[in-house]
Design a protein around this motif. Structure first.
Motif, PDB file in Angstrom:
ATOM      1  N   ASP A  28       0.907  -1.065  -0.105  1.00 57.24           N
ATOM      2  CA  ASP A  28       0.114   0.042  -0.103  1.00 57.24           C
ATOM      3  C   ASP A  28       0.963   1.216  -0.001  1.00 57.24           C
ATOM      4  N   GLU A  29       1.896   1.256   0.802  1.00 59.44           N
ATOM      5  CA  GLU A  29       2.818   2.382   0.730  1.00 59.44           C
ATOM      6  C   GLU A  29       3.761   2.549  -0.369  1.00 59.44           C
ATOM      7  N   ARG A  30       3.975   1.485  -1.071  1.00 62.11           N
ATOM      8  CA  ARG A  30       4.831   1.579  -2.258  1.00 62.11           C
ATOM      9  C   ARG A  30       4.567   0.726  -3.343  1.00 62.11           C
ATOM     10  N   PRO A  31       3.470   1.058  -4.044  1.00 61.48           N
ATOM     11  CA  PRO A  31       3.053   0.159  -5.042  1.00 61.48           C
ATOM     12  C   PRO A  31       4.134   0.016  -6.476  1.00 61.48           C
ATOM     13  N   GLU A  32       5.231   0.735  -6.211  1.00 65.06           N
ATOM     14  CA  GLU A  32       6.264   0.590  -7.252  1.00 65.06           C
ATOM     15  C   GLU A  32       7.070  -0.866  -7.172  1.00 65.06           C
ATOM     16  N   ALA A  33       6.825  -1.454  -5.780  1.00 64.85           N
ATOM     17  CA  ALA A  33       7.493  -2.531  -5.641  1.00 64.85           C
ATOM     18  C   ALA A  33       6.923  -3.787  -6.145  1.00 64.85           C
ATOM     19  N   GLU A  34       5.766  -3.715  -6.499  1.00 62.15           N
ATOM     20  CA  GLU A  34       5.134  -4.757  -6.958  1.00 62.15           C
ATOM     21  C   GLU A  34       5.677  -5.476  -8.166  1.00 62.15           C
ATOM     22  N   ALA A  35       5.575  -6.771  -7.919  1.00 61.09           N
ATOM     23  CA  ALA A  35       6.479  -7.610  -9.045  1.00 61.09           C
ATOM     24  C   ALA A  35       6.221  -9.163  -9.181  1.00 61.09           C
ATOM     25  N   THR A  36       6.191  -9.639 -10.517  1.00 64.47           N
ATOM     26  CA  THR A  36       6.241 -11.196 -10.714  1.00 64.47           C
ATOM     27  C   THR A  36       7.301 -11.718 -11.313  1.00 64.47           C
ATOM     28  N   ALA A  37       7.745 -12.692 -11.276  1.00 60.42           N
ATOM     29  CA  ALA A  37       9.073 -13.143 -11.990  1.00 60.42           C
ATOM     30  C   ALA A  37       8.932 -14.610 -12.298  1.00 60.42           C
ATOM     31  N   HIS A  38       9.307 -14.918 -13.341  1.00 56.18           N
ATOM     32  CA  HIS A  38       9.575 -16.596 -13.449  1.00 56.18           C
ATOM     33  C   HIS A  38      10.992 -16.863 -14.028  1.00 56.18           C
ATOM     34  N   SER A  39      11.553 -17.855 -13.448  1.00 57.51           N
ATOM     35  CA  SER A  39      12.835 -18.147 -13.628  1.00 57.51           C
ATOM     36  C   SER A  39      13.136 -19.833 -14.151  1.00 57.51           C
ATOM     37  N   ALA A  40      14.068 -20.000 -14.834  1.00 54.55           N
ATOM     38  CA  ALA A  40      14.350 -21.311 -15.421  1.00 54.55           C
ATOM     39  C   ALA A  40      15.834 -21.575 -14.491  1.00 54.55           C
ATOM     40  N   ARG A  41      16.046 -22.661 -13.785  1.00 56.29           N
ATOM     41  CA  ARG A  41      17.270 -22.597 -12.923  1.00 56.29           C
ATOM     42  C   ARG A  41      18.065 -23.732 -12.978  1.00 56.29           C
ATOM     43  N   LEU A  42      19.441 -23.797 -12.933  1.00 55.27           N
ATOM     44  CA  LEU A  42      20.224 -24.998 -13.021  1.00 55.27           C
ATOM     45  C   LEU A  42      20.963 -24.968 -11.682  1.00 55.27           C
ATOM     46  N   THR A  43      21.030 -26.032 -11.024  1.00 60.86           N
ATOM     47  CA  THR A  43      22.012 -25.791  -9.641  1.00 60.86           C
ATOM     48  C   THR A  43      22.929 -27.235  -9.638  1.00 60.86           C
ATOM     49  N   LEU A  44      23.978 -26.736  -9.283  1.00 63.96           N
ATOM     50  CA  LEU A  44      25.064 -28.044  -9.008  1.00 63.96           C
ATOM     51  C   LEU A  44      25.559 -27.969  -7.529  1.00 63.96           C
ATOM     52  N   THR A  45      25.559 -28.884  -6.806  1.00 63.16           N
ATOM     53  CA  THR A  45      25.878 -28.940  -5.465  1.00 63.16           C
ATOM     54  C   THR A  45      26.739 -29.986  -5.051  1.00 63.16           C
ATOM     55  N   GLY A  46      27.739 -29.956  -4.466  1.00 60.75           N
ATOM     56  CA  GLY A  46      28.666 -30.916  -3.936  1.00 60.75           C
ATOM     57  C   GLY A  46      30.381 -30.830  -4.502  1.00 60.75           C
ATOM     58  N   GLU A  47      30.874 -31.824  -4.743  1.00 65.25           N
ATOM     59  CA  GLU A  47      32.329 -31.766  -5.120  1.00 65.25           C
ATOM     60  C   GLU A  47      32.440 -31.503  -6.750  1.00 65.25           C
ATOM     61  N   ILE A  48      32.455 -30.456  -7.325  1.00 63.64           N
ATOM     62  CA  ILE A  48      32.662 -29.907  -8.446  1.00 63.64           C
ATOM     63  C   ILE A  48      33.824 -30.258  -9.075  1.00 63.64           C
ATOM     64  N   LEU A  49      34.953 -30.124  -8.600  1.00 66.12           N
ATOM     65  CA  LEU A  49      36.373 -30.425  -8.983  1.00 66.12           C
ATOM     66  C   LEU A  49      37.148 -31.218  -7.872  1.00 66.12           C
ATOM     67  N   PRO A  50      38.114 -31.844  -8.147  1.00 62.23           N
ATOM     68  CA  PRO A  50      38.689 -32.230  -6.652  1.00 62.23           C
ATOM     69  C   PRO A  50      39.292 -31.236  -5.978  1.00 62.23           C
ATOM     70  N   LEU A  51      38.871 -31.303  -4.591  1.00 63.23           N
ATOM     71  CA  LEU A  51      38.986 -30.085  -3.676  1.00 63.23           C
ATOM     72  C   LEU A  51      38.483 -29.036  -3.710  1.00 63.23           C
ATOM     73  N   LEU A  52      37.384 -29.079  -4.670  1.00 65.43           N
ATOM     74  CA  LEU A  52      36.632 -27.779  -4.976  1.00 65.43           C
ATOM     75  C   LEU A  52      35.063 -28.299  -4.755  1.00 65.43           C
ATOM     76  N   THR A  53      34.535 -27.582  -3.675  1.00 69.77           N
ATOM     77  CA  THR A  53      33.133 -27.924  -3.096  1.00 69.77           C
ATOM     78  C   THR A  53      32.268 -26.657  -3.200  1.00 69.77           C
ATOM     79  N   GLY A  54      30.975 -26.879  -3.430  1.00 69.06           N
ATOM     80  CA  GLY A  54      30.217 -25.896  -3.153  1.00 69.06           C
ATOM     81  C   GLY A  54      28.728 -25.749  -3.860  1.00 69.06           C
ATOM     82  N   GLU A  55      28.207 -24.785  -4.112  1.00 77.73           N
ATOM     83  CA  GLU A  55      26.933 -24.686  -4.630  1.00 77.73           C
ATOM     84  C   GLU A  55      26.904 -23.650  -5.779  1.00 77.73           C
TER      85      GLU A  55
END
Length: 201
Positions: A28-55
């Motif tokens: 109500d105080e800031r109508p400019e902030a209204e938004a909708t969004a659609h995303s297509a997402r790919l995620t890798l999690t774990g040991e990506i390379l030897p000794l290199l981990t993460g997401e």
């Protein structure tokens, strides 16, 4: 809301492909902030390379913000989130973080701004059980609508760094101290700031 499917690439690496929907209901105080969004997402999690981990998450995002000012009613492009850690030794670590997102904005007629950031942190062991820790980061904040003060869109460039020491006092209890500094350069003078200080935990 999100839906997708996952796949075990290796025993230590998982992949996921998903569709994501998110919405900012009209405030109500800031109508400019209204938004909708659609995303297509790919995620890798774990040991990506030897000794290199993460997401790592990479997405294509399509956002509609109908009440924002001219130039800021939509965004179509890359969204990114990454946190990677490389083991350098038994207690030495190098971590790298990257991000690109469209946070909600409270500035003038903007519904959002495009924030892109990179950060690296390093941890190395020292004598007497001390750990030396440091980090360096840079962030770009780009707005879409024309700022009334300068006649063009606002831009922020933020450079931050820290260095500190950490030491265990007993199992599960640590003492640490650090010096942090942040320099925000902006083309709107109000947001051109410097900050620094010492932190103890």
């Amino acid at each position: 809301a999100a839906a997708g499917f996952g796949y075990e690439v290796t025993p230590n690496l998982k992949a996921a492909v998903s569709y994501v929907y998110d919405e900012v209901p009209r405030p109500d105080e800031r109508p400019e902030a209204e938004a909708t969004a659609h995303s297509a997402r790919l995620t890798l999690t774990g040991e990506i390379l030897p000794l290199l981990t993460g997401e790592v998450t990479v997405a294509y995002r399509n956002q509609d913000s109908p009440n924002a000012g001219p130039g800021g009613t939509s965004y179509s492009g890359l969204a990114l989130s990454a946190a990677l850690t490389r083991q350098l030794g038994r207690e030495a670590l190098l971590a790298v973080y990257a991000s690109r997102s469209t946070p909600v904005s409270a500035y003038e007629e903007n519904a959002f701004y495009v924030s892109t950031g990179l950060q690296a942190t390093l941890q190395v062991p020292m004598p007497a059980q001390f750990q030396l820790r440091g980090g360096l980061g840079y962030q770009w904040n780009d707005y879409r609508t024309v700022a009334s003060e300068i006649g063009r869109p606002r831009e922020d460039r933020i450079l931050g760094w820290y260095v500190g020491l950490r030491r265990p006092l007993r199992p599960n209890l640590f003492l640490s101290g650090a010096y942090r500094s942040e320099d925000r350069g902006a083309n709107v003078d109000t947001f051109d700031t410097d900050a620094d200080g010492f932190y103890f935990q």
